[in-house]
Design an enzyme around this catalytic site. Structure first.
Site, short mmCIF file in Angstrom:
data_model
loop_
_atom_site.label_atom_id
_atom_site.label_comp_id
_atom_site.label_asym_id
_atom_site.label_seq_id
_atom_site.Cartn_x
_atom_site.Cartn_y
_atom_site.Cartn_z
N LYS A 1 0.88 -1.15 -0.09
CA LYS A 1 -0.11 0.00 0.14
C LYS A 1 0.89 1.25 0.00
CE LYS A 1 -0.48 -0.21 5.02
NZ LYS A 1 -1.39 -0.65 5.98
N ARG B 1 -10.65 0.35 14.50
CA ARG B 1 -10.58 1.27 13.28
C ARG B 1 -11.72 0.83 12.41
NH1 ARG B 1 -4.63 1.07 10.33
NH2 ARG B 1 -5.11 -1.11 10.04
N HIS C 1 -6.36 -7.32 13.08
CA HIS C 1 -5.15 -6.46 13.08
C HIS C 1 -4.68 -5.98 14.52
CE1 HIS C 1 -2.21 -4.32 11.22
NE2 HIS C 1 -2.57 -2.83 11.68
N ARG D 1 0.58 -10.78 6.67
CA ARG D 1 0.63 -9.57 5.79
C ARG D 1 1.90 -8.70 6.28
NH1 ARG D 1 -4.42 -9.32 8.83
NH2 ARG D 1 -3.59 -7.72 9.93
N TYR E 1 15.31 31.13 6.29
CA TYR E 1 14.07 31.70 6.73
C TYR E 1 14.26 32.04 8.16
CZ TYR E 1 11.96 31.09 2.19
OH TYR E 1 11.70 31.18 0.81
N CYS F 1 14.05 24.82 3.70
CA CYS F 1 13.12 25.35 2.68
C CYS F 1 12.20 24.41 2.05
CB CYS F 1 13.88 26.17 1.84
SG CYS F 1 15.29 27.27 2.33
N MET F 2 11.39 24.86 1.13
CA MET F 2 10.55 23.77 0.41
C MET F 2 11.46 23.24 -0.58
SD MET F 2 7.36 24.91 -2.09
CE MET F 2 6.59 25.94 -1.08
N ASP F 3 12.20 23.55 -1.14
CA ASP F 3 13.11 22.94 -2.30
C ASP F 3 14.42 22.70 -1.84
OD1 ASP F 3 10.67 23.08 -3.66
OD2 ASP F 3 11.26 25.24 -3.65
#
Ligand SMILES: *Cc1c(COP(=O)(O)O)cnc(C)c1O
Length: 379
Positions: free
Chosen positions: A40, A140, A170, A224, A269, A315-317
């Site tokens: 998954k 769940r 589970h 599993r 930043y 930072c983001m990138d």
């Protein structure tokens, strides 16, 4: 988000490690037990199709995914082994599941009634394969109430369109030192099984990685296997692994910019880092948009077999690291994995940011290309 291949940041997956981990676990199972690979969430960020293929080669006899689209991805890639969708699928999509021979989880009595209703109103000739989920304490999905379980049995026995291929539960505490909650769940599952004692069910399964590793795959004729497949310890650092696993994933990049900054200058930043002396600062082309979240400020990457601290905010990138000396642009940098004598394990990284290894690998975004080592296994 598209894969950024013209940038040196990459996830590297060693397929031979996955093959090894599957074979290790298979060697511990008895002849009546088989292994479904849990792939998954894009195989926990490792790439669902590639991982599914290597697991099949290594001896897995089926796959578990979390939703119907993940199951369809495997079918479209030509994988033909049984597939079980572990989470809720709307009964409205039962036709898709039947046409692609995908097994669905029956998460409630309500769902079973809706499924039966759907099937009586369609001209579908093949039955729907279902695995009945018992909620023994995870809270769940699944049937909890013994009356509901008995009613579910009645409905399934009378139905000509629902085929009961499995019954499962589970565990929420299979990876802890205290086993009392695990034992409570065991008792509840045993009672649910008693209700079905006069019916043949092909698959009985209770074992995620932790249950397989530390509880001998209790009461399962199929397990599993997820986290352990990828070479990771589902308990993090709480319990010792009973046998060796090989971590399959590394995250690497390269320096894209290097400069000397004088003492007392700020980085990033918010200007949260101040250089203490003249320092060499390197920039890496990876940031929180790749899954290297801001909490990693202060963590270390590895360059040239030495640690280098992430300084200033991520930072983001991009992010910045403090270097021990001048390094050339293009010098390889390891974020997770081995470099020289050192290794940044996913558990070290998880501990640093206060999470579990699962969350880090699933958080690596699609912008990072996945490259495979030992791909010959799949060809
Ligand atoms: C994700 C999942 C697994 C696999 O768990 P691991 O801890 O990764 O082995 C097994 N069963 C269910 C129901 C799951 O949702």
């Amino acid at each position: 988000m598209i894969e950024s291949t013209h940038r040196p940041s990459q996830v590297i997956i060693d397929l031979s490690a996955i093959e090894y981990n599957v074979k290790q676990e298979l060697s511990r199972l008895n002849k009546e037990q088989s292994l479904f690979a849990v792939v998954k969430a894009n195989a926990y960020g490792h790439g669902a199709v590639e991982v599914a293929k290597v697991c099949e080669k290594a001896g897995a006899t089926g796959f578990c995914v979390s939703n119907l689209d993940e199951a369809l991805e495997l079918r479209q890639a030509g994988l033909n082994l049984p597939i079980l969708v572990l989470s809720y699928v709307s009964p409205n999509y039962i036709d898709v599941a039947i046409s692609q021979t995908i097994s669905l989880t029956a998460p409630s009595l309500e769902w079973l009634k809706e499924a039966e209703n759907y099937l009586t109103q369609t001209a579908l000739t093949n039955p729907l394969s279902i695995h009945l989920k018992i909620d023994t304490g995870m809270g769940r999905i699944g049937l909890r109430d013994e009356t509901d379980i008995a009613l579910a049995k009645e409905l399934i026995v009378l139905s000509t369109r629902l085929k009961l291929d499995g019954m499962f539960t589970h565990f929420s505490c299979a990876d802890t030192k205290d086993t009392s909650y695990f034992e409570l769940q065991q008792q509840r599952f045993t009672r649910a099984m008693d209700i079905f004692s006069d019916i043949e069910i092909p698959y009985i399964h209770t074992s995620n990685s932790a249950t397989a590793l530390w509880h001998d795959a209790w009461c399962s004729n199929v397990i599993r296997l997820g986290d352990a497949l990828y070479g990771l310890n589902p308990s993090g650092k709480t319990l010792e692994l009973p046998y060796e696993l090989k971590s399959a994933l590394s995250l690497t990049t390269e320096l894209i910019h290097v400069k000397q900054v004088s003492a007392g200058e700020k980085i990033g930043y918010g200007a949260t880092y101040t250089t203490e002396k003249d320092e060499w600062i390197g920039t890496l082309p990876i940031g929180y948009a790749d899954g290297l979240i801001r909490k990693f400020q202060g963590y270390h990457v590895i360059i040239d077999g030495q640690y280098a601290e992430i300084v200033g905010r991520v930072c983001m990138d991009q992010c910045m690291i403090r270097l021990s000396k001048r390094y050339a642009v293009g010098t390889p940098v390891t974020i997770f994995g081995k470099n020289g004598e050192l290794e940044n394990t996913l558990d070290d990284a998880a501990e640093f940011i206060g999470t579990i290894n699962y969350e880090i690998i699933c958080g690596l975004t699609d912008r990072l290309p996945r490259y495979y080592l030992n791909e010959r296994i799949n060809n």
